[in-house]
Design a protein around this motif. Structure first.
Motif, PDB file in Angstrom:
ATOM      1  N   ASP A 155       8.102  -3.431   1.781  1.00  0.00           N
ATOM      2  CA  ASP A 155       7.051  -3.188   0.693  1.00  0.00           C
ATOM      3  C   ASP A 155       7.388  -4.650  -0.344  1.00  0.00           C
ATOM      4  N   LYS A 156       6.129  -5.187  -0.384  1.00  0.00           N
ATOM      5  CA  LYS A 156       6.295  -6.557  -1.388  1.00  0.00           C
ATOM      6  C   LYS A 156       6.666  -6.197  -2.860  1.00  0.00           C
ATOM      7  N   GLU A 157       6.514  -5.333  -3.355  1.00  0.00           N
ATOM      8  CA  GLU A 157       6.796  -4.891  -4.650  1.00  0.00           C
ATOM      9  C   GLU A 157       8.214  -4.443  -4.769  1.00  0.00           C
ATOM     10  N   LEU A 158       8.756  -3.647  -3.827  1.00  0.00           N
ATOM     11  CA  LEU A 158      10.245  -3.506  -3.836  1.00  0.00           C
ATOM     12  C   LEU A 158      11.377  -4.496  -3.676  1.00  0.00           C
ATOM     13  N   LEU A 159      10.524  -5.516  -3.128  1.00  0.00           N
ATOM     14  CA  LEU A 159      11.326  -6.875  -2.828  1.00  0.00           C
ATOM     15  C   LEU A 159      11.700  -7.440  -4.152  1.00  0.00           C
ATOM     16  N   ARG A 160      11.169  -6.846  -5.304  1.00  0.00           N
ATOM     17  CA  ARG A 160      11.494  -7.187  -6.432  1.00  0.00           C
ATOM     18  C   ARG A 160      12.709  -6.581  -7.156  1.00  0.00           C
ATOM     19  N   ARG A 161      13.227  -5.598  -6.540  1.00  0.00           N
ATOM     20  CA  ARG A 161      14.556  -4.795  -6.698  1.00  0.00           C
ATOM     21  C   ARG A 161      15.712  -5.254  -5.886  1.00  0.00           C
ATOM     22  N   SER A 162      16.958  -5.217  -6.642  1.00  0.00           N
ATOM     23  CA  SER A 162      17.874  -5.697  -6.135  1.00  0.00           C
ATOM     24  C   SER A 162      18.440  -4.690  -4.746  1.00  0.00           C
ATOM     25  N   GLN A 182       0.891  -1.389   0.094  1.00  0.00           N
ATOM     26  CA  GLN A 182       0.017  -0.031   0.091  1.00  0.00           C
ATOM     27  C   GLN A 182       0.788   1.224  -0.059  1.00  0.00           C
ATOM     28  N   TRP A 183       1.771   1.318  -1.046  1.00  0.00           N
ATOM     29  CA  TRP A 183       2.614   2.481  -0.967  1.00  0.00           C
ATOM     30  C   TRP A 183       2.033   3.861  -1.009  1.00  0.00           C
ATOM     31  N   ASP A 184       0.724   4.011  -1.865  1.00  0.00           N
ATOM     32  CA  ASP A 184       0.407   5.278  -1.891  1.00  0.00           C
ATOM     33  C   ASP A 184      -0.287   5.813  -0.659  1.00  0.00           C
ATOM     34  N   TYR A 185      -0.866   4.675   0.231  1.00  0.00           N
ATOM     35  CA  TYR A 185      -1.706   5.064   1.253  1.00  0.00           C
ATOM     36  C   TYR A 185      -1.118   4.882   2.645  1.00  0.00           C
ATOM     37  N   PHE A 186       0.130   4.197   2.786  1.00  0.00           N
ATOM     38  CA  PHE A 186       0.521   3.816   4.094  1.00  0.00           C
ATOM     39  C   PHE A 186       2.089   3.748   4.259  1.00  0.00           C
ATOM     40  N   ILE A 187       2.871   2.815   3.248  1.00  0.00           N
ATOM     41  CA  ILE A 187       4.171   2.537   3.104  1.00  0.00           C
ATOM     42  C   ILE A 187       4.869   4.115   2.646  1.00  0.00           C
ATOM     43  N   SER A 188       4.475   4.799   1.938  1.00  0.00           N
ATOM     44  CA  SER A 188       5.158   6.189   1.684  1.00  0.00           C
ATOM     45  C   SER A 188       5.089   7.022   2.959  1.00  0.00           C
ATOM     46  N   ALA A 189       4.056   7.014   3.404  1.00  0.00           N
ATOM     47  CA  ALA A 189       3.760   8.087   4.906  1.00  0.00           C
ATOM     48  C   ALA A 189       4.681   7.455   5.825  1.00  0.00           C
ATOM     49  N   SER A 190       4.822   6.196   6.136  1.00  0.00           N
ATOM     50  CA  SER A 190       5.427   5.302   7.091  1.00  0.00           C
ATOM     51  C   SER A 190       7.008   5.851   7.059  1.00  0.00           C
ATOM     52  N   TYR A 191       7.531   5.968   5.841  1.00  0.00           N
ATOM     53  CA  TYR A 191       8.913   6.489   5.694  1.00  0.00           C
ATOM     54  C   TYR A 191       9.034   7.929   6.654  1.00  0.00           C
ATOM     55  N   TYR A 192       8.198   8.722   6.398  1.00  0.00           N
ATOM     56  CA  TYR A 192       8.385  10.015   7.125  1.00  0.00           C
ATOM     57  C   TYR A 192       8.146   9.778   8.585  1.00  0.00           C
ATOM     58  N   PHE A 193       7.104   9.269   9.125  1.00  0.00           N
ATOM     59  CA  PHE A 193       6.712   9.045  10.528  1.00  0.00           C
ATOM     60  C   PHE A 193       8.086   8.069  11.249  1.00  0.00           C
TER      61      PHE A 193
END
Length: 645
Positions: free
Chosen positions: A463-470, A438-449
């Motif tokens: 982030d499940k989708e970012l796990l695809r990136r080395s 839920q990047w747009d709703y929760f994960i991005s916001a969690s970076y700040y807090f």
């Protein structure tokens, strides 16, 4: 009293500070709609990157990061996220300042009395050099177009919270103004276009949509300079220092990556990672993907114009375009070609939040609105003897987009993303792992807090989708070394399979996917000392399709906002639903997603309590659902069992 009024009117109408005064007025209105906290999509991540000098998602935005960091050092009595949001309003207001200046230049130099398709013989037209009455008309027209732009929906929205597009708006305006200033000047030196080159370098150091304004500057250059040998010498003289500046700014990325900051997107520490990051390689798949995408985005652009500028604004723009066609073929060609190129580029980008990519087109439309107002004022002046005070009132027509768009852009009471994020973090045990996308709703916001305010930093958000990136494994290892150590063998197998894919070499998609799924599954089993939670979206999508499997013996139970993975067949308690979220009246697809997610999770928990015959608990959750989300459609089996009360 009349004397003071006259002084005030004169100052407003033709004083050289007229653009600045209106920019300030716009800024004050922006303050009324400014977000007090994080918003959707990248807001939290970008604020966190600025506050911590991290590295943001591609293309890295070094100028945005550095400017934001410096602004956050100001001793203002507000939080860092509020400073970041405030800076967005500053950039947009400054963009209006230079938009008005640009409109004045264009209008002053295409007056019908001039032979406009010839390069001006006189020096750059200035307000103070024009006839007194015409001065008032030009300024009023430029201000009107600026206010229509300032209160258009997408432009205004950029002023409400931290985003790269707010700075890009300012840079667009600077590039347009500096290009016009050189074009209309009668000076001729090798360094004339250097300021334009510097502005372009700053633009590319912020966002690659600077490509959209590049044709505008290039066309003006060749109209004035022609295709001569000296012209190409000027290009070289302009390009070399500008490119050096661009390199200096982008050197921030590898230099900062070498310090391995908490937010280190792409880890651009070497040439391979650096090039992959600044080119936005992971997003290229969405560019020029199909004709259907182009048609969809083009249709959206035109269908959305009335909500941006209102019907009166569009009629003024059409009037301005017709006037421009009659007045200057060169400037007409400049606008048409620049508009088409920018629009063609933007409509071939297949993303949902495409609106910001149309900002350059919106700027051109707003200049046409200025020209339309100018034409109307000229016609009125011919037929009626208007006092200057009447002409001063024409910018008030911009109250139409202001009133029309105010409610839709007002973010002054928007706390839903902060509340949702904090409630998720508070709903789990200490040192828990939250697995979601839920990047747009929760994960991005969690970076700040988490990374700026240190709020529940013990909770590991993956982030499940970012796990695809080395690169993401490097960031996880830096922030949560124990978790990554526990899946090191699975991680290494996945990264080995992923390497040829990231290098555009031959790869086996099946092996990549198999190892990726092993990483996800072993995140749970190999970190059994931590409570593990998954988002609703994983349950509803990947788990239902068999793309994400729990380890053998594990199951999930609805907890509050998430599903908890457990290795038990017994009843699993959950926190009481005593959370508080300030739901906004300003609804959009992002706020509706949060409401729908909360409603579904509470419904799942009610069904779970009913399954275990714990009706008191079920009714407690049911009451919370009914009072918190009265519009949510509760499943029929719940209503039948508990009743409508």
């Amino acid at each position: 009293m009349n004397y003071l009024k006259n002084i005030s009117a004169e100052f407003f109408a033709y004083h050289k500070l007229a653009p600045a005064i209106n920019s300030l007025l716009v800024f004050l209105i922006y303050l009324l709609t400014l977000a007090p906290s994080v918003l959707q999509i990248d807001s939290g991540e970008l604020a966190a990157v600025q506050a911590t000098l991290g590295i943001s998602h591609p293309t890295g935005y070094p100028l945005f990061t550095l400017a934001g960091y410096l602004f956050m050092q100001l001793p203002l009595p507000i939080s860092l996220i509020q400073k970041a949001n405030l800076l967005a309003a500053v950039w947009c207001a400054l963009g209006i300042l230079f938009f008005i200046k640009s409109s004045v230049l264009i209008i002053a130099n295409i007056q019908p009395a001039k032979k406009l398709d010839k390069k001006p013989k006189a020096k750059l037209f200035r307000i103070s050099e024009m006839a007194d009455s015409n001065n008032t008309v030009v300024v009023s027209a430029a201000i009107t177009g600026g206010l229509f732009l300032a209160f258009s929906k997408t432009f205004w929205m950029q002023s409400t919270s931290v985003e790269v597009y707010s700075l890009q708006i300012f840079l667009f305006a600077l590039i347009i103004f500096s290009s016009l200033k050189v074009y209309y000047s009668d000076k001729n030196s090798l360094y004339d276009w250097l300021p334009v080159g510097i502005m372009l370098a700053l633009g590319f150091a912020n966002h690659m949509t600077t490509l959209l304004v590049l044709p505008f500057a290039a066309i003006l250059f060749f109209i004035k300079e022609n295709f001569l040998r000296r012209s190409f010498v000027k290009i070289a003289v302009t390009f070399i220092p500008s490119f050096i500046l661009l390199i200096i700014l982008y050197s921030y990325l590898p230099i900062r990556a070498s310090a391995n900051p908490e937010i280190n997107w792409g880890n651009p520490i070497n040439a391979e990672n650096f090039l992959r990051h600044i080119t936005g390689k992971q997003y290229l798949v969405w560019f020029f993907s199909s004709i259907e995408v182009s048609k969809k985005q083009l249709g959206y652009f035109f269908s959305n114009l009335p909500s941006e500028f209102t019907i009166p604004g569009l009629l003024l723009a059409i009037t301005g375009f017709l006037f421009l066609v009659r007045s200057s073929k060169k400037i007409t060609g400049l606008f048409v070609i620049s508009f088409i190129i920018a629009l063609f580029y933007s409509i071939n980008y297949d993303i949902v939040d495409i609106d910001s990519y149309f900002l350059f087109n919106f700027i051109i439309i707003s200049i046409l609105i200025s020209l339309g107002i100018y034409f109307i004022l000229l016609q009125v002046k011919k037929r009626f003897k208007l006092k200057k005070r009447i002409i001063y009132l024409f910018p008030l027509i911009s109250i139409i987009p202001l009133v029309t768009n105010y409610n839709s852009v007002d973010q002054s009471k928007q706390y839903i993303y902060e509340d949702y994020t904090k409630n998720i973090l508070n709903s789990v045990e200490e040192n828990s792992i939250v697995f979601s996308y839920q990047w747009d709703y929760f994960i991005s916001a969690s970076y700040y807090f988490q990374f700026v305010e240190n709020y529940r930093k013990d909770v590991v958000v993956i982030d499940k989708e970012l796990l695809r990136r080395s690169w993401y494994y490097n960031q996880l290892k830096r922030n949560y070394p124990n978790i990554i150590t526990n899946i090191e063998s699975e991680m290494n197998l996945f990264l080995k399979a992923l390497e040829p894919f990231e290098r555009n070499e031959k790869y086996d998609a099946n092996i990549i996917e198999m190892n990726y799924r092993n990483v996800m599954t072993n995140l749970i089993s190999n970190n059994s000392d931590r409570d593990f939670y998954v988002g609703l979206e994983l349950f509803a999508n990947e788990m239902q399709r068999g793309e994400f499997s729990l380890p053998k013996g594990y199951q999930i139970v609805p907890h509050l906002f998430l599903f908890k993975t457990v290795k038990s067949d017994q009843y699993i308690p959950a926190p009481d639903p005593d959370f508080s979220i300030k739901f906004s009246q300003n609804q959009n697809r992002y706020t509706r997603f949060i409401e729908e997610t909360i409603g579904r999770m509470l419904s799942y928990r009610i069904l779970y309590e009913m399954h275990w015959s714990r009706m008191d608990k079920a009714k407690l959750y049911y009451k919370k659902l009914r009072t918190t989300l009265p519009e949510f459609t509760i499943p029929e089996q719940i209503v039948r069992k508990i009743g409508p009360e």
